[in-house]
Design a protein around this motif. Structure first.
Motif, short mmCIF file in Angstrom:
data_model
loop_
_atom_site.label_atom_id
_atom_site.label_comp_id
_atom_site.label_asym_id
_atom_site.label_seq_id
_atom_site.Cartn_x
_atom_site.Cartn_y
_atom_site.Cartn_z
N ARG A 118 25.93 -0.17 -6.17
CA ARG A 118 26.67 1.08 -6.29
C ARG A 118 25.96 2.00 -7.27
NH1 ARG A 118 32.91 0.49 -7.33
NH2 ARG A 118 32.61 2.73 -7.01
N LEU A 119 25.89 3.27 -6.89
CA LEU A 119 25.23 4.24 -7.76
C LEU A 119 26.14 4.66 -8.91
CD1 LEU A 119 22.75 5.99 -8.21
CD2 LEU A 119 23.76 7.72 -6.71
N GLY A 120 27.42 4.82 -8.63
CA GLY A 120 28.36 5.21 -9.68
C GLY A 120 28.33 6.70 -9.94
N ARG A 121 29.38 7.17 -10.65
CA ARG A 121 29.48 8.60 -10.92
C ARG A 121 28.36 9.09 -11.83
NH1 ARG A 121 35.16 10.54 -13.14
NH2 ARG A 121 35.69 9.71 -11.06
N ALA A 126 23.12 11.95 -12.47
CA ALA A 126 21.71 11.88 -12.86
C ALA A 126 20.80 12.21 -11.69
CB ALA A 126 21.39 10.49 -13.41
N VAL A 127 21.14 11.73 -10.49
CA VAL A 127 20.34 12.02 -9.31
C VAL A 127 20.34 13.51 -9.00
CG1 VAL A 127 20.19 11.70 -6.82
CG2 VAL A 127 20.56 9.73 -8.29
N PHE A 128 21.53 14.13 -9.05
CA PHE A 128 21.61 15.57 -8.80
C PHE A 128 20.84 16.35 -9.86
CE2 PHE A 128 25.44 14.59 -6.18
CZ PHE A 128 25.03 15.25 -5.03
N GLY A 129 20.91 15.88 -11.11
CA GLY A 129 20.14 16.54 -12.16
C GLY A 129 18.65 16.45 -11.92
N ALA A 130 18.18 15.29 -11.46
CA ALA A 130 16.76 15.12 -11.17
C ALA A 130 16.31 16.03 -10.04
CB ALA A 130 16.47 13.66 -10.83
N VAL A 131 17.15 16.14 -9.00
CA VAL A 131 16.83 17.04 -7.89
C VAL A 131 16.78 18.49 -8.38
CG1 VAL A 131 17.62 17.91 -5.66
CG2 VAL A 131 17.76 15.47 -6.15
N ALA A 293 18.87 5.54 -16.25
CA ALA A 293 18.57 4.23 -16.82
C ALA A 293 19.68 3.76 -17.76
CB ALA A 293 17.24 4.28 -17.56
N VAL A 294 20.23 4.69 -18.55
CA VAL A 294 21.33 4.34 -19.45
C VAL A 294 22.56 3.90 -18.66
CG1 VAL A 294 22.96 5.26 -21.14
CG2 VAL A 294 20.52 5.82 -21.32
N ALA A 295 22.85 4.60 -17.55
CA ALA A 295 23.99 4.24 -16.70
C ALA A 295 23.80 2.85 -16.11
CB ALA A 295 24.16 5.28 -15.60
N GLU A 296 22.56 2.52 -15.69
CA GLU A 296 22.31 1.19 -15.14
C GLU A 296 22.46 0.12 -16.22
OE1 GLU A 296 18.62 0.92 -13.14
OE2 GLU A 296 19.17 2.29 -11.52
N THR A 297 22.04 0.43 -17.44
CA THR A 297 22.16 -0.54 -18.54
C THR A 297 23.62 -0.83 -18.82
OG1 THR A 297 20.11 0.30 -19.53
CG2 THR A 297 21.58 -0.97 -20.95
N ARG A 298 24.46 0.20 -18.86
CA ARG A 298 25.88 0.00 -19.10
C ARG A 298 26.54 -0.81 -17.98
NH1 ARG A 298 27.62 6.07 -21.23
NH2 ARG A 298 26.64 5.90 -23.31
#
Length: 302
Positions: A118-121, A126-131, A293-298
């Motif tokens: 799951r990508l999560g909120r 973060a993905v939209f920010g990168a785009v 990366a921080v979201a994945e760590t959490r």
């Protein structure tokens, strides 16, 4: 080995990788080598040095899976050649930032359908920010001159392709780790991946021109040797050693040192001037990847 030493190894490996694009930028033009030939020679030199390293460490170099060989070999080939094309097309700084910024985003997007992660909120933001950062880079960096070097869409597309190659290797590695069966050591996998890359590119390198121009042959040989030794054999050896004691998400954040070091080299060594829009887009892209990366760590901790 302690976690502190592992972090140091990862820091050194990321910094060394940041010099690969600078070495390529130095070789383009005067050496007569194009991205294909340059990738070929890097793969050949890296294979030789990694083979020597495996012999010194007395490690087996037998690959247990042909699928590993095919996916990692093709992915590494795309990652390398597209990156050098990006450096030639849009400059070292932008090419490296886009490649290393897009790769984790593509991994996050691909992990949902392929690995059921799951990508999560927070990940989606973060993905939209990168785009958005990528869009600022392309739309806001279109003019060069005194304000800075122009960002060429063709070069950016090559950088995206390079990030896709890196993402393929990462996603396959995650999938392979969850499958039963024997594992191939990472050093062995990388060695054979470079060999596959060299074999695939040999005919294309011969067409492009595999031999450097006679003028400045000694300088060209020295830069090629550096490219094969430091950001290839040395960098990957440190990475494979350090990643065994450091969390994967931590390693992903540390890898952001590569575009930072590449940008410093681009400005100080190669004289690239970056516009305010280019810097802003790069900053948004890298901050978004850090947030991912921080979201994945959490999520992993939870």
């Amino acid at each position: 080995m302690s976690a502190a030493r592992g972090l140091l190894y990862l820091l050194l490996s990321a910094a060394s990788w940041g010099t690969a694009g600078a070495a390529a930028a130095v070789l383009f033009g005067a050496s007569g080598l194009g991205p294909v030939a340059l990738t070929f020679w890097r793969s050949v030199g890296g294979s030789v040095l990694l083979l020597l390293l495996a012999a010194v460490r007395r490690r087996s170099v037998r690959v247990r899976s042909r699928l590993d060989l095919a996916v990692n070999g093709l992915g590494l080939t795309l990652f390398q050649i597209a990156y050098f094309e990006a450096v030639r097309g849009t400059g070292l700084a932008v090419g490296t930032v886009v490649t290393l910024g897009v790769a984790p985003v593509l991994v996050a997007l691909g992990a949902r359908p392929l690995l059921r992660e799951r990508l999560g909120r927070a990940g989606a933001v973060a993905v939209f920010g990168a785009v958005g950062g990528l869009a600022v880079l392309i739309l806001g960096g279109g003019e060069g001159g005194a304000a800075g070097r122009a960002v060429h869409p063709g070069g950016v597309l090559w950088a995206v392709a390079s990030g896709a190659g890196y993402a393929c290797i990462t996603l396959y590695g995650r999938w392979r780790a969850g499958r039963p069966g024997p594992r191939t050591e990472a050093l062995t996998t990388t060695l054979h991946s470079f060999l596959v890359c060299a074999l695939l590119l040999l005919p294309f390198a011969l067409v492009e021109g595999v031999w450097p121009a006679p003028g400045g042959a000694l300088r060209t040989a020295g830069v090629l040797l550096y490219l094969a030794a430091v950001p290839t054999a040395f960098g990957y050896a440190l990475y494979f050693t350090g990643v065994t004691v450091v969390r994967a998400t931590t390693a992903a954040v540390i890898a952001l040192i590569e575009p930072v070091s590449a940008t410093v080299l681009a400005v100080t060594l190669l004289g690239e001037r970056l516009s305010a829009a280019t810097l802003a887009g790069a900053a948004v892209l890298l901050l978004s990847v850090t947030a991912l990366a921080v979201a994945e760590t959490r999520a992993a901790t939870a």
